[in-house]
Design an enzyme around this catalytic site. Sequence first.
Site, PDB file in Angstrom:
ATOM      1  N   VAL A 103     -20.371   0.991  -5.277  1.00 29.47           N
ATOM      2  CA  VAL A 103     -20.586  -0.438  -5.048  1.00 29.47           C
ATOM      3  C   VAL A 103     -22.032  -0.695  -4.621  1.00 29.47           C
ATOM      4  CG1 VAL A 103     -19.857  -2.460  -3.754  1.00 29.47           C
ATOM      5  CG2 VAL A 103     -18.163  -0.768  -4.400  1.00 29.47           C
ATOM      6  N   GLY A 134     -23.277   4.327  -2.750  1.00 31.12           N
ATOM      7  CA  GLY A 134     -22.176   4.798  -3.598  1.00 31.12           C
ATOM      8  C   GLY A 134     -22.011   3.868  -4.787  1.00 31.12           C
ATOM      9  N   GLY A 143     -25.239   2.493   2.275  1.00 29.93           N
ATOM     10  CA  GLY A 143     -24.352   3.192   1.338  1.00 29.93           C
ATOM     11  C   GLY A 143     -24.775   2.971  -0.100  1.00 29.93           C
ATOM     12  N   LYS A 149       0.858  -1.185   0.000  1.00 25.51           N
ATOM     13  CA  LYS A 149       0.000   0.000   0.000  1.00 25.51           C
ATOM     14  C   LYS A 149       0.893   1.232   0.000  1.00 25.51           C
ATOM     15  CE  LYS A 149      -4.525   0.766   0.406  1.00 25.51           C
ATOM     16  NZ  LYS A 149      -5.654  -0.040  -0.106  1.00 25.51           N
TER      17      LYS A 149
HETATM   18  P1  NAD Z   1     -18.343   5.459  -2.435  1.00 23.52           P
HETATM   19  O1  NAD Z   1     -17.579   6.571  -1.811  1.00 23.52           O
HETATM   20  O2  NAD Z   1     -18.704   5.537  -3.881  1.00 23.52           O
HETATM   21  O3  NAD Z   1     -19.741   5.275  -1.644  1.00 23.52           O
HETATM   22  C1  NAD Z   1     -19.866   5.282  -0.255  1.00 23.52           C
HETATM   23  C2  NAD Z   1     -21.267   5.815   0.051  1.00 23.52           C
HETATM   24  O4  NAD Z   1     -21.526   5.637   1.446  1.00 23.52           O
HETATM   25  C3  NAD Z   1     -21.428   7.306  -0.259  1.00 23.52           C
HETATM   26  O5  NAD Z   1     -22.588   7.490  -1.060  1.00 23.52           O
HETATM   27  C4  NAD Z   1     -21.590   7.920   1.139  1.00 23.52           C
HETATM   28  O6  NAD Z   1     -22.439   9.060   1.133  1.00 23.52           O
HETATM   29  C5  NAD Z   1     -22.229   6.780   1.909  1.00 23.52           C
HETATM   30  N1  NAD Z   1     -22.100   6.872   3.355  1.00 23.52           N
HETATM   31  C6  NAD Z   1     -21.051   7.311   4.103  1.00 23.52           C
HETATM   32  N2  NAD Z   1     -21.351   7.230   5.405  1.00 23.52           N
HETATM   33  C7  NAD Z   1     -22.602   6.708   5.496  1.00 23.52           C
HETATM   34  C8  NAD Z   1     -23.462   6.371   6.568  1.00 23.52           C
HETATM   35  N3  NAD Z   1     -23.117   6.558   7.846  1.00 23.52           N
HETATM   36  N4  NAD Z   1     -24.667   5.837   6.285  1.00 23.52           N
HETATM   37  C9  NAD Z   1     -25.062   5.638   5.020  1.00 23.52           C
HETATM   38  N5  NAD Z   1     -24.299   5.958   3.953  1.00 23.52           N
HETATM   39  C10 NAD Z   1     -23.088   6.485   4.188  1.00 23.52           C
HETATM   40  O7  NAD Z   1     -17.547   4.141  -2.095  1.00 23.52           O
HETATM   41  P2  NAD Z   1     -17.622   2.748  -2.873  1.00 23.52           P
HETATM   42  O8  NAD Z   1     -16.593   2.716  -3.927  1.00 23.52           O
HETATM   43  O9  NAD Z   1     -19.042   2.451  -3.210  1.00 23.52           O
HETATM   44  O10 NAD Z   1     -17.120   1.752  -1.717  1.00 23.52           O
HETATM   45  C11 NAD Z   1     -17.985   1.423  -0.636  1.00 23.52           C
HETATM   46  C12 NAD Z   1     -17.189   0.706   0.441  1.00 23.52           C
HETATM   47  O11 NAD Z   1     -16.613  -0.485  -0.107  1.00 23.52           O
HETATM   48  C13 NAD Z   1     -16.019   1.502   1.022  1.00 23.52           C
HETATM   49  O12 NAD Z   1     -15.863   1.158   2.383  1.00 23.52           O
HETATM   50  C14 NAD Z   1     -14.829   0.988   0.233  1.00 23.52           C
HETATM   51  O13 NAD Z   1     -13.617   1.109   0.974  1.00 23.52           O
HETATM   52  C15 NAD Z   1     -15.199  -0.461   0.061  1.00 23.52           C
HETATM   53  N6  NAD Z   1     -14.567  -1.090  -1.112  1.00 23.52           N
HETATM   54  C16 NAD Z   1     -14.779  -0.576  -2.341  1.00 23.52           C
HETATM   55  C17 NAD Z   1     -14.182  -1.184  -3.454  1.00 23.52           C
HETATM   56  C18 NAD Z   1     -14.418  -0.639  -4.843  1.00 23.52           C
HETATM   57  O14 NAD Z   1     -14.103  -1.339  -5.810  1.00 23.52           O
HETATM   58  N7  NAD Z   1     -14.965   0.547  -4.990  1.00 23.52           N
HETATM   59  C19 NAD Z   1     -13.381  -2.314  -3.287  1.00 23.52           C
HETATM   60  C20 NAD Z   1     -13.197  -2.842  -1.995  1.00 23.52           C
HETATM   61  C21 NAD Z   1     -13.802  -2.205  -0.918  1.00 23.52           C
END
Ligand code: NAD
Length: 351
Positions: free
Chosen positions: A184, A182, A180, A80
């Site tokens: 994913v 977002g 969430g 990392k």
């Molecule tokens: P993202 O930033 O696109 O989405 C996260 C969402 O969570 C946002 O819409 C945010 O407003 C919401 N959020 C934050 N706090 C919140 C709460 N208390 N209650 C409800 N919603 C809340 O992130 P992502 O890419 O969708 O990833 C989601 C999670 O998965 C993260 O923890 C990330 O580390 C993990 N992850 C993502 C990937 C990937 O490929 N994107 C891979 C492995 C792990």
Amino acid sequence: MSVFNSTSFDSHELVAFKNDPRSGLRAIVAIHNTALGPALGGCRMFPYASPELAVEDVLRLSRGMSYKSALAGLPLGGGKAVIIGDPATMKSRSLLLAMGEFIEGLNGQYITAEDSGTSVADLKIIGERTAYVSGIMDGSQFGGDPSPYTAQGVFYGIKAAMAFRHNEDSLQGVRVAVQGAGSVGRYLSKLLIAAGAEVFIADLNAANLSLAQTMGAIPVPVADVLGLDVDVLAPCAMGAVIDEQTVGLINAGIVAGAANNQLAMPIQGEQLRQRGILYAPDFVINAGGIIDVYYQRAEGSSNSSAAHVERIGDTLQEIFARAEKTGVATAQIAEQLAEEIFLPPVKTAAA
Ligand code: NAD
């Protein structure tokens, strides 16, 4: 402070520090273990309150990547990078180029990728100075974004958990709470709804929530999502969501979501087990993204990703079965299984 004394130090192979006063770059790369291959892991940019906190973070995150890649069946080690600074104000082209030079100087022991605070566009600039960048492929279906593959892996993980717990192959009528909306969370909701599941979703961000709603997900208040009476809770927002206070609120029989480090402390894995809740360890179920990043680099395409991501379900089934047999928390079993893959066997005295 010595890196060797850090509570997050775990026999890391290499920790490299870079200071480039011209661009303002202050960065650390940690390589945890390269037994299976070069260390791959994202490059995070964050305004750490102190260099010590940055060291802790990079040590912890790089270790996590060794476990994730081993259980994903990838020929990769764990690494990392962290850049100390606010991405909103301190990120510049010269800083990213200096980061590229830093990574190039490690001669391929570490391969970088996107993480929080860095974008695919930033990685492309880093890639002007180093060949050791992944996940920046143009022209793929999703333009290098690993989120759809992460969501796909979580979807297979939910199926595996339902099959293990309820002997049920179909998700028709299964109730899932997604925390969430977002990248994913939305891709996952789409897959679940297409498979006949009923999806309840919460997000602090109204725009993301409304996008999920247009896909057919039912919005619920942020404060209620963890305690909903559903079959599956899928945390897809932030880490440490299951802590001493929230572990008792969960009503779902299965916890299976994408968020990294969902358990605030390892004890919460045991507490979930004692409550009869089947937990899909985060670093196993959310490996779809790293699998895709690997194929983007190894083959220049995502074509092989989908079949590999499907195997996440098999790995989880193995973890669930071992956990049930031994009465040990799934997260602990997953760590043991990973160590069996990437740690050399301890030599015993010849008989
Ligand atoms: P993202 O930033 O696109 O989405 C996260 C969402 O969570 C946002 O819409 C945010 O407003 C919401 N959020 C934050 N706090 C919140 C709460 N208390 N209650 C409800 N919603 C809340 O992130 P992502 O890419 O969708 O990833 C989601 C999670 O998965 C993260 O923890 C990330 O580390 C993990 N992850 C993502 C990937 C990937 O490929 N994107 C891979 C492995 C792990």
